[in-house]
Design a protein around this motif. Structure first.
Motif, PDB file in Angstrom:
ATOM      1  N   LYS A  75       0.829  -1.204   0.000  1.00  0.00           N
ATOM      2  CA  LYS A  75       0.000   0.000   0.000  1.00  0.00           C
ATOM      3  C   LYS A  75       0.864   1.253   0.000  1.00  0.00           C
ATOM      4  CE  LYS A  75      -3.541   2.518   2.573  1.00  0.00           C
ATOM      5  NZ  LYS A  75      -4.398   2.567   3.780  1.00  0.00           N
ATOM      6  N   TRP A  76       1.874   1.269   0.856  1.00  0.00           N
ATOM      7  CA  TRP A  76       2.753   2.437   1.013  1.00  0.00           C
ATOM      8  C   TRP A  76       3.454   2.795  -0.297  1.00  0.00           C
ATOM      9  CZ3 TRP A  76       8.268   2.416   0.864  1.00  0.00           C
ATOM     10  CH2 TRP A  76       8.890   3.590   1.343  1.00  0.00           C
ATOM     11  N   ILE A  77       4.021   1.795  -0.967  1.00  0.00           N
ATOM     12  CA  ILE A  77       4.829   2.060  -2.157  1.00  0.00           C
ATOM     13  C   ILE A  77       3.974   2.398  -3.370  1.00  0.00           C
ATOM     14  CG2 ILE A  77       4.963  -0.309  -3.068  1.00  0.00           C
ATOM     15  CD1 ILE A  77       7.888   2.207  -2.782  1.00  0.00           C
ATOM     16  N   SER A  78       2.702   1.995  -3.378  1.00  0.00           N
ATOM     17  CA  SER A  78       1.870   2.201  -4.569  1.00  0.00           C
ATOM     18  C   SER A  78       0.815   3.280  -4.382  1.00  0.00           C
ATOM     19  CB  SER A  78       1.196   0.892  -4.983  1.00  0.00           C
ATOM     20  OG  SER A  78       0.202   0.499  -4.050  1.00  0.00           O
ATOM     21  N   SER A  79       0.869   4.011  -3.257  1.00  0.00           N
ATOM     22  CA  SER A  79      -0.095   5.081  -3.012  1.00  0.00           C
ATOM     23  C   SER A  79       0.274   6.346  -3.782  1.00  0.00           C
ATOM     24  CB  SER A  79      -0.169   5.399  -1.514  1.00  0.00           C
ATOM     25  OG  SER A  79      -0.820   4.369  -0.811  1.00  0.00           O
ATOM     26  N   TYR A  80      -0.665   7.263  -3.812  1.00  0.00           N
ATOM     27  CA  TYR A  80      -0.446   8.602  -4.358  1.00  0.00           C
ATOM     28  C   TYR A  80      -0.323   9.556  -3.171  1.00  0.00           C
ATOM     29  CZ  TYR A  80      -1.940   6.805  -8.897  1.00  0.00           C
ATOM     30  OH  TYR A  80      -2.047   6.092 -10.066  1.00  0.00           O
ATOM     31  N   TYR A  81       0.684  10.426  -3.210  1.00  0.00           N
ATOM     32  CA  TYR A  81       0.951  11.311  -2.080  1.00  0.00           C
ATOM     33  C   TYR A  81       0.736  12.768  -2.452  1.00  0.00           C
ATOM     34  CZ  TYR A  81       2.852   7.236   0.244  1.00  0.00           C
ATOM     35  OH  TYR A  81       2.978   6.011   0.825  1.00  0.00           O
ATOM     36  N   GLN A  82       0.198  13.513  -1.508  1.00  0.00           N
ATOM     37  CA  GLN A  82      -0.032  14.942  -1.685  1.00  0.00           C
ATOM     38  C   GLN A  82       1.107  15.701  -1.007  1.00  0.00           C
ATOM     39  OE1 GLN A  82      -3.956  15.053   0.142  1.00  0.00           O
ATOM     40  NE2 GLN A  82      -4.928  15.096  -1.867  1.00  0.00           N
ATOM     41  N   HIS A  83       2.193  15.880  -1.743  1.00  0.00           N
ATOM     42  CA  HIS A  83       3.341  16.603  -1.206  1.00  0.00           C
ATOM     43  C   HIS A  83       3.101  18.105  -1.301  1.00  0.00           C
ATOM     44  CE1 HIS A  83       5.635  12.909  -0.920  1.00  0.00           C
ATOM     45  NE2 HIS A  83       5.343  12.618  -2.188  1.00  0.00           N
ATOM     46  N   GLY A  84       4.025  18.866  -0.743  1.00  0.00           N
ATOM     47  CA  GLY A  84       3.943  20.317  -0.809  1.00  0.00           C
ATOM     48  C   GLY A  84       4.603  20.852  -2.071  1.00  0.00           C
ATOM     49  N   ASP A  85       5.301  21.953  -1.957  1.00  0.00           N
ATOM     50  CA  ASP A  85       5.928  22.633  -3.083  1.00  0.00           C
ATOM     51  C   ASP A  85       7.229  21.909  -3.453  1.00  0.00           C
ATOM     52  OD1 ASP A  85       6.955  24.307  -4.981  1.00  0.00           O
ATOM     53  OD2 ASP A  85       7.354  25.978  -3.605  1.00  0.00           O
ATOM     54  N   LEU A  86       7.174  21.048  -4.461  1.00  0.00           N
ATOM     55  CA  LEU A  86       8.344  20.265  -4.849  1.00  0.00           C
ATOM     56  C   LEU A  86       9.411  21.119  -5.524  1.00  0.00           C
ATOM     57  CD1 LEU A  86       6.709  16.953  -6.144  1.00  0.00           C
ATOM     58  CD2 LEU A  86       7.508  17.526  -3.852  1.00  0.00           C
ATOM     59  N   SER A  87       9.023  22.259  -6.080  1.00  0.00           N
ATOM     60  CA  SER A  87      10.009  23.114  -6.737  1.00  0.00           C
ATOM     61  C   SER A  87      11.005  23.698  -5.743  1.00  0.00           C
ATOM     62  CB  SER A  87       9.315  24.253  -7.490  1.00  0.00           C
ATOM     63  OG  SER A  87       8.662  25.142  -6.589  1.00  0.00           O
ATOM     64  N   SER A  88      10.668  23.681  -4.469  1.00  0.00           N
ATOM     65  CA  SER A  88      11.549  24.223  -3.435  1.00  0.00           C
ATOM     66  C   SER A  88      12.749  23.312  -3.163  1.00  0.00           C
ATOM     67  CB  SER A  88      10.773  24.418  -2.136  1.00  0.00           C
ATOM     68  OG  SER A  88      10.430  23.160  -1.565  1.00  0.00           O
ATOM     69  N   ARG A  89      12.611  22.043  -3.510  1.00  0.00           N
ATOM     70  CA  ARG A  89      13.632  21.030  -3.194  1.00  0.00           C
ATOM     71  C   ARG A  89      13.895  20.969  -1.683  1.00  0.00           C
ATOM     72  NH1 ARG A  89      12.275  20.421  -7.794  1.00  0.00           N
ATOM     73  NH2 ARG A  89      13.602  19.783  -9.531  1.00  0.00           N
ATOM     74  N   ASP A  90      12.879  21.280  -0.912  1.00  0.00           N
ATOM     75  CA  ASP A  90      12.963  21.307   0.548  1.00  0.00           C
ATOM     76  C   ASP A  90      12.320  20.043   1.099  1.00  0.00           C
ATOM     77  OD1 ASP A  90      12.738  21.774   3.286  1.00  0.00           O
ATOM     78  OD2 ASP A  90      12.227  23.889   3.033  1.00  0.00           O
ATOM     79  N   ILE A  91      13.079  19.285   1.876  1.00  0.00           N
ATOM     80  CA  ILE A  91      12.576  18.010   2.380  1.00  0.00           C
ATOM     81  C   ILE A  91      11.347  18.185   3.262  1.00  0.00           C
ATOM     82  CG2 ILE A  91      14.059  17.953   4.427  1.00  0.00           C
ATOM     83  CD1 ILE A  91      14.346  14.917   3.931  1.00  0.00           C
ATOM     84  N   SER A  92      11.197  19.370   3.862  1.00  0.00           N
ATOM     85  CA  SER A  92      10.023  19.596   4.710  1.00  0.00           C
ATOM     86  C   SER A  92       8.731  19.615   3.909  1.00  0.00           C
ATOM     87  CB  SER A  92      10.176  20.914   5.473  1.00  0.00           C
ATOM     88  OG  SER A  92      10.124  22.022   4.600  1.00  0.00           O
ATOM     89  N   LEU A 152       7.979  17.286   1.752  1.00  0.00           N
ATOM     90  CA  LEU A 152       7.645  15.890   1.461  1.00  0.00           C
ATOM     91  C   LEU A 152       6.872  15.274   2.615  1.00  0.00           C
ATOM     92  CD1 LEU A 152      11.048  14.636  -0.032  1.00  0.00           C
ATOM     93  CD2 LEU A 152       9.030  15.461  -1.264  1.00  0.00           C
ATOM     94  N   ARG A 153       5.978  14.367   2.288  1.00  0.00           N
ATOM     95  CA  ARG A 153       5.219  13.638   3.302  1.00  0.00           C
ATOM     96  C   ARG A 153       6.039  12.430   3.718  1.00  0.00           C
ATOM     97  NH1 ARG A 153       3.600  17.923   3.112  1.00  0.00           N
ATOM     98  NH2 ARG A 153       1.569  18.652   2.361  1.00  0.00           N
ATOM     99  N   LEU A 154       6.788  12.593   4.800  1.00  0.00           N
ATOM    100  CA  LEU A 154       7.718  11.554   5.229  1.00  0.00           C
ATOM    101  C   LEU A 154       7.056  10.456   6.039  1.00  0.00           C
ATOM    102  CD1 LEU A 154      10.742  13.763   6.374  1.00  0.00           C
ATOM    103  CD2 LEU A 154      10.426  12.631   4.174  1.00  0.00           C
ATOM    104  N   SER A 155       5.930  10.744   6.628  1.00  0.00           N
ATOM    105  CA  SER A 155       5.277   9.777   7.501  1.00  0.00           C
ATOM    106  C   SER A 155       4.191   9.030   6.738  1.00  0.00           C
ATOM    107  CB  SER A 155       4.667  10.491   8.702  1.00  0.00           C
ATOM    108  OG  SER A 155       3.565  11.278   8.287  1.00  0.00           O
ATOM    109  N   LEU A 156       3.403   8.261   7.478  1.00  0.00           N
ATOM    110  CA  LEU A 156       2.290   7.547   6.860  1.00  0.00           C
ATOM    111  C   LEU A 156       1.219   8.502   6.349  1.00  0.00           C
ATOM    112  CD1 LEU A 156       1.695   4.457   9.165  1.00  0.00           C
ATOM    113  CD2 LEU A 156       2.237   4.425   6.743  1.00  0.00           C
ATOM    114  N   CYS A 157       1.140   9.688   6.917  1.00  0.00           N
ATOM    115  CA  CYS A 157       0.137  10.653   6.484  1.00  0.00           C
ATOM    116  C   CYS A 157       0.497  11.195   5.106  1.00  0.00           C
ATOM    117  CB  CYS A 157       0.048  11.808   7.478  1.00  0.00           C
ATOM    118  SG  CYS A 157      -0.405  11.307   9.143  1.00  0.00           S
ATOM    119  N   GLY A 158      -0.514  11.585   4.339  1.00  0.00           N
ATOM    120  CA  GLY A 158      -0.233  12.192   3.047  1.00  0.00           C
ATOM    121  C   GLY A 158      -0.770  11.424   1.868  1.00  0.00           C
ATOM    122  N   TYR A 159      -1.443  10.307   2.087  1.00  0.00           N
ATOM    123  CA  TYR A 159      -2.070   9.581   0.988  1.00  0.00           C
ATOM    124  C   TYR A 159      -3.119  10.454   0.300  1.00  0.00           C
ATOM    125  CZ  TYR A 159      -0.389   5.245   3.240  1.00  0.00           C
ATOM    126  OH  TYR A 159       0.367   4.251   3.801  1.00  0.00           O
TER     127      TYR A 159
END
Length: 326
Positions: free
Chosen positions: A188-205, A207-214
């Motif tokens: 489930k984890w590897i095949s989910s779709y994630y709602q990340h933040g501003d990827l153009s920032s290249r800022d790790i903060s 990214l949805r690092l935890s289980l939350c963010g599906y």
């Protein structure tokens, strides 16, 4: 079951989409990742012929139809020294190079070959790349003439030897889960779709690092597959026995040497004839794929990068954007 046997009677199973109708075409080899083997690429193989592509997907060692690791090799995976593990990886890379060379000859493939690795398969693609000088001169020259590009398709941090950032979650290392639960959670984890933040920032903060963010509006890819499709695409025993051992932190220093060779060793690239490099990642993929691609992007290297809007970790054959790059 098509297969090829090379050094020391080691056999590799592979799938082949077959020769396209036109005489001029390109061939692409795929090296699979963790759990999901060559069967996962059959969705691409179905439309390959109409695109003048020939898709050949290998099963790595430990997966169905391919020779498993020996007891000695398993010991190196578990407890080997830095040098033993480096030797192990380079030997596996050499074997894959021999498979590619052997199939180029057996199948009379054109001198227009791409070798692509998906996810954890990046580790073995890098091993192949670094092993070029271990091959005989004849093999080196054939590969140099035929292999025109390498593609890193949604690589992750682990095969690059990049430590997990604080808060970075992966079910395989969740001690609260049983082995059976880990397999289900990983799918489930590897095949989910994630709602990340501003990827153009290249800022790790961002990214949805935890289980939350599906993305709850879209099902994980594995939950849209029939039992037959899942059964023909995944192995839930090989992963624990082999692949998870390859991505424990103790292995990171060895894996990092391969990444450094890609980024900084011009002599290895010269030995391959200066092929093209592409790194593709899905903008809705799991955090470790985006973070790994960002890491490569920061280094000095000849890699071209493309992020795929709306794409998760599992490649869809229905999206035209993939074809120009492979």
């Amino acid at each position: 079951m098509p297969s090829i046997t090379i050094d020391n009677d080691i056999t590799f199973y592979y799938t082949d989409s077959g020769t396209p109708s036109e005489s001029t075409y390109a061939a692409i080899f795929f090296i699979h990742g963790h759990t999901f083997h060559s069967g996962i690429f059959q969705r691409l193989a179905k439309f390959a012929g109409s695109r003048q592509l020939r898709v050949i997907a290998l099963n790595r060692r430990g997966y169905p139809g391919t020779t498993p690791y020996t007891n000695g090799e398993q010991q190196v995976l578990r407890k080997g020294s830095f040098e033993e593990r480096k030797e192990f990886l380079y030997e596996q890379g050499k074997l894959i190079a021999l498979v590619v060379d052997g199939l180029i000859q057996q199948l009379s493939l054109p001198q227009q070959v791409t070798v692509a690795a998906w996810s954890l398969g990046t580790a073995l693609l890098l091993s192949m790349y670094c092993s070029i000088n271990r091959l005989t001169n004849d093999v080196q020259q054939r590969l140099k003439r035929s292999v025109k590009a390498f593609v890193f398709l949604d690589t992750t941090t682990y095969p690059l030897g990049i430590p997990t950032p604080p808060g970075g979650y992966i079910p395989l290392f969740d001690s609260s889960l049983s082995p059976e639960q880990k397999a289900v959670a990983f799918s489930k984890w590897i095949s989910s779709y994630y709602q990340h933040g501003d990827l153009s920032s290249r800022d790790i903060s961002e990214l949805r690092l935890s289980l939350c963010g599906y993305d709850l509006l879209r099902q994980p890819t594995t939950q849209t597959m029939t039992p037959a499709e899942l059964g023909s695409s995944a192995s839930f025993t090989a992963n624990t026995k082999y692949d998870t051992l390859l991505i424990v932190p103790d292995f990171f220093p060895v894996l990092k040497t391969q990444t450094d060779a890609l980024l900084f060793d011009s002599q290895v690239r010269e030995a391959w004839g200066k092929p093209n490099f592409w790194c593709l990642y899905g903008e809705a993929s799991v955090w470790t794929c985006i973070y790994g691609s960002w890491y490569l992007e920061r280094g000095w290297n000849p890699i071209s990068f493309k992020s795929l809007r709306g794409a998760n970790h599992f490649v869809s054959p229905n999206k035209e954007r993939y074809h120009p790059l492979i």
